[in-house]
Design a protein around this motif. Structure first.
Motif, mmCIF file in Angstrom:
data_model
loop_
_atom_site.group_PDB
_atom_site.id
_atom_site.type_symbol
_atom_site.label_atom_id
_atom_site.label_comp_id
_atom_site.label_asym_id
_atom_site.label_seq_id
_atom_site.Cartn_x
_atom_site.Cartn_y
_atom_site.Cartn_z
ATOM 1 N N SER A 139 0.827 -1.211 0.000
ATOM 2 C CA SER A 139 0.000 0.000 0.000
ATOM 3 C C SER A 139 0.861 1.261 0.000
ATOM 4 O O SER A 139 0.519 2.247 -0.667
ATOM 5 N N VAL A 140 1.986 1.231 0.716
ATOM 6 C CA VAL A 140 2.905 2.369 0.683
ATOM 7 C C VAL A 140 3.487 2.554 -0.713
ATOM 8 O O VAL A 140 3.567 3.668 -1.234
ATOM 9 N N GLY A 141 3.870 1.462 -1.363
ATOM 10 C CA GLY A 141 4.420 1.553 -2.709
ATOM 11 C C GLY A 141 3.417 2.054 -3.720
ATOM 12 O O GLY A 141 3.738 2.894 -4.581
ATOM 13 N N LEU A 142 2.169 1.594 -3.632
ATOM 14 C CA LEU A 142 1.139 2.058 -4.556
ATOM 15 C C LEU A 142 0.801 3.525 -4.323
ATOM 16 O O LEU A 142 0.498 4.260 -5.267
ATOM 17 N N HIS A 143 0.862 3.950 -3.066
ATOM 18 C CA HIS A 143 0.541 5.346 -2.752
ATOM 19 C C HIS A 143 1.649 6.298 -3.178
ATOM 20 O O HIS A 143 1.382 7.459 -3.521
ATOM 21 N N ASP A 144 2.903 5.833 -3.172
ATOM 22 C CA ASP A 144 4.046 6.705 -3.465
ATOM 23 C C ASP A 144 4.460 6.669 -4.936
ATOM 24 O O ASP A 144 5.613 6.964 -5.256
ATOM 25 N N THR A 145 3.553 6.298 -5.817
ATOM 26 C CA THR A 145 3.869 6.292 -7.247
ATOM 27 C C THR A 145 4.233 7.695 -7.717
ATOM 28 O O THR A 145 3.654 8.688 -7.255
ATOM 29 N N ASP A 146 5.188 7.782 -8.622
ATOM 30 C CA ASP A 146 5.656 9.064 -9.155
ATOM 31 C C ASP A 146 4.476 9.852 -9.736
ATOM 32 O O ASP A 146 3.765 9.374 -10.628
ATOM 33 N N LEU A 147 4.252 11.055 -9.218
ATOM 34 C CA LEU A 147 3.113 11.862 -9.662
ATOM 35 C C LEU A 147 3.225 12.262 -11.128
ATOM 36 O O LEU A 147 2.210 12.366 -11.827
#
Length: 250
Positions: A139-147
């Motif tokens: 969930s942290v990885g999916l949330h921190d995707t490059d904007l």
């Protein structure tokens, strides 16, 4: 020596040094085998009981692998749901945190009550124990995707489903495998804890039976096989991670 060679030589050298110091300490201090057996005695016991221990390792390994795969599927699905909607995240996250704070060992007897004493209870308990690292890391990885990558997808008219699989998942791979590595060790731990409570075979049962008969060397031999089982599962995950990251970078 390069880094890869050092990563192999240093742990092996440390293990040999610890074994030698252990052997010398037991012999010089005259410690009884019942209290602390020497490494040579443990190795002799391991060779003598190897067929039985291999059978127990197959039982534990099969259940740990099933729990591990179940934890990966459940953790990834939960992370995808949490990252897809802020409303779902606000609803589910407090329950996830609360369940994580509960000592899992305290829940083990409940799994026996609900699911019986067969392998279903042990697999489910181990899956619950190893579920949270995958969920949180992914969930942290999916949330921190490059904007900037997400903005590019929007400008190209990519659907949310396409953006998720083509952008979010590749960006989350390092976080995902970080959680999976932790989960691989916790799956083995969960199965062994469950075997202490409700099993008639497996490495956890073998350790418990050896302790009940005051066979300390046999308990250490079973623990050694258990460590090898955990290392094998962890090594398989590390190999898959290397392949996945190579695909991602390519």
């Amino acid at each position: 020596m390069n880094d890869r060679t050092l990563s192999i030589v240093l742990p092996l050298a440390s293990a040999v040094a610890i074994a030698v110091a252990w052997q010398v300490t037991v012999r010089v201090a005259g410690i009884r085998e019942l209290i602390l057996p020497a490494p040579t005695e443990i190795f002799e016991t391991l060779l003598r009981t190897l067929p039985s221990l291999l059978h127990q390792a197959v039982v534990t390994g099969r259940e740990a692998l099933a729990a591990f795969l179940l934890a990966i599927v459940a953790g990834f699905t939960g992370a995808a749901l949490i990252s897809s909607s802020r409303i779902l995240r606000e609803i589910l996250y407090p329950f996830i945190v609360t369940l994580q704070l509960v000592p899992k060992v305290a829940l083990a007897p409940l799994f026996v009550i609900f699911l019986g004493i067969d392998h279903e209870a042990r697999i489910t308990f181990a899956a619950l124990l190893s579920f949270f690292p995958v969920l949180i890391s992914t969930s942290v990885g999916l949330h921190d995707t490059d904007l900037s990558a997400l903005r590019l997808c929007r400008s190209l008219g990519a659907s949310s489903w396409r953006t998720f699989w083509s952008v979010r998942v590749p960006f989350a791979l390092p976080h995902f495998f970080s959680g999976v590595r932790i989960s691989s060790t916790m799956a083995v731990t969960g199965v062994v804890i469950a075997e202490f409570i409700s099993a008639k075979e497996g490495l956890g049962f073998a350790i418990l039976a050896a302790g009940a008969r005051s066979q300390t060397a046999a308990a250490f031999a079973a623990i050694g096989v258990l460590c090898l089982l955990g290392l094998a599962l962890y090594g398989a995950v590390a190999g898959l991670e290397r392949l996945a990251i190579r695909w991602y970078r390519g």
